[in-house]
Design a protein around this motif. Structure first.
Motif: not given
Length: 251
Positions: A29-37, A231-247
């Motif tokens: 409602k109050h923000a703008t979606l600038v990226f979706h994957d 930048w929006f950034s991930f730092l992952i030293p081992h294993t992570v699964w990600i299935d959706d990102v919205r900025i």
């Protein structure tokens, strides 16, 4: 206020109810979606831009023979070659806002002490800060941490003073140690291998992290108010699964 027993740490974890501005409904409602994957494609090789859709892996080119990011059935599966690359997997995307944040879905595919999801914001154009690291949220097996790196340990003068003291076999100067303690907050959290929705927001000098509709951690520090989260950034030293990102950029 809800009370959730955290058996790992043998103490209760009290989770505040989510505030309106920490919810996806409020952002819509109050923000703008600038990226979706949604990651509904295949990666193109192993190099820096292999993930596609504007993502860049700052560590992929160090070990081009090792696949650290696999797109599989709409899931970004990260398996960091931390030892071989000499650095945790660092994956980032353009963001470009003062106030805003990201909503992601993630899970740890396995549980061990090395499992960490670190996500946050970087501005490589910032002077006096190591690699432009501004601020992050970290989800570990037993804790959640919010940290201001810009005015904390990534500040080059702070790093110099710390490193010089440690190189001489001494302790971190008392005033620096006291400063660094104000730059982060850590709360207990019982991680698992299920899917979770995480919201990480910066609004002014405040950072907030919400998990599955519960406001888990909040902290105020000057570095959170940095005017350009490039930048929006991930730092992952081992294993992570990600299935959706919205900025989201807060208007």
């Amino acid at each position: 206020m809800n009370s959730i027993l955290c058996p790992l740490l043998l103490i209760p974890l009290f989770v505040a109810p989510v505030r309106a501005q920490d919810s996806t409904a409020w952002l819509e409602k109050h923000a703008t979606l600038v990226f979706h994957d949604a990651f509904d494609r295949e990666e193109q090789g192993n190099l820096a831009k292999a993930i596609g859709n504007g993502w860049n892996s700052a560590t992929a080119d160090r070990v081009p023979e090792i696949k650290q990011a696999d797109l599989d059935d709409g899931i970004l599966k990260v398996a960091s070659a931390t030892k071989e690359a000499g650095h945790a997997a660092h994956i980032h995307h353009e963001a470009g806002f003062t106030d805003g944040g990201a909503v992601i879905r993630f899970r740890f595919p396995e549980m061990n002490r090395d499992e960490v999801l670190q996500l946050g914001f970087v501005d490589r154009a910032t002077q006096g800060v190591h690699a432009g690291h501004l601020c992050y949220g970290l989800v570990r097996q037993g804790t959640v941490t919010l940290v201001d790196h810009k005015t904390g340990i990534m500040n080059l003068e702070n790093r110099r003073r710390r490193d010089e003291a440690l190189a001489k076999g001494g302790k971190i100067p008392a005033d620096l140690e006291a400063l660094l303690k104000t730059k982060s907050v850590t709360v207990p959290f019982k991680a698992d291998t299920e899917w979770h929705e995480l919201i990480l927001l910066t609004v002014g000098d405040e950072m907030r992290l919400t998990l599955d509709g519960n406001l888990v951690a909040t902290h105020r520090s000057a570095g959170f108010a940095h005017p350009m989260k490039r930048w929006f950034s991930f730092l992952i030293p081992h294993t992570v699964w990600i299935d959706d990102v919205r900025i989201w950029k807060i208007r």
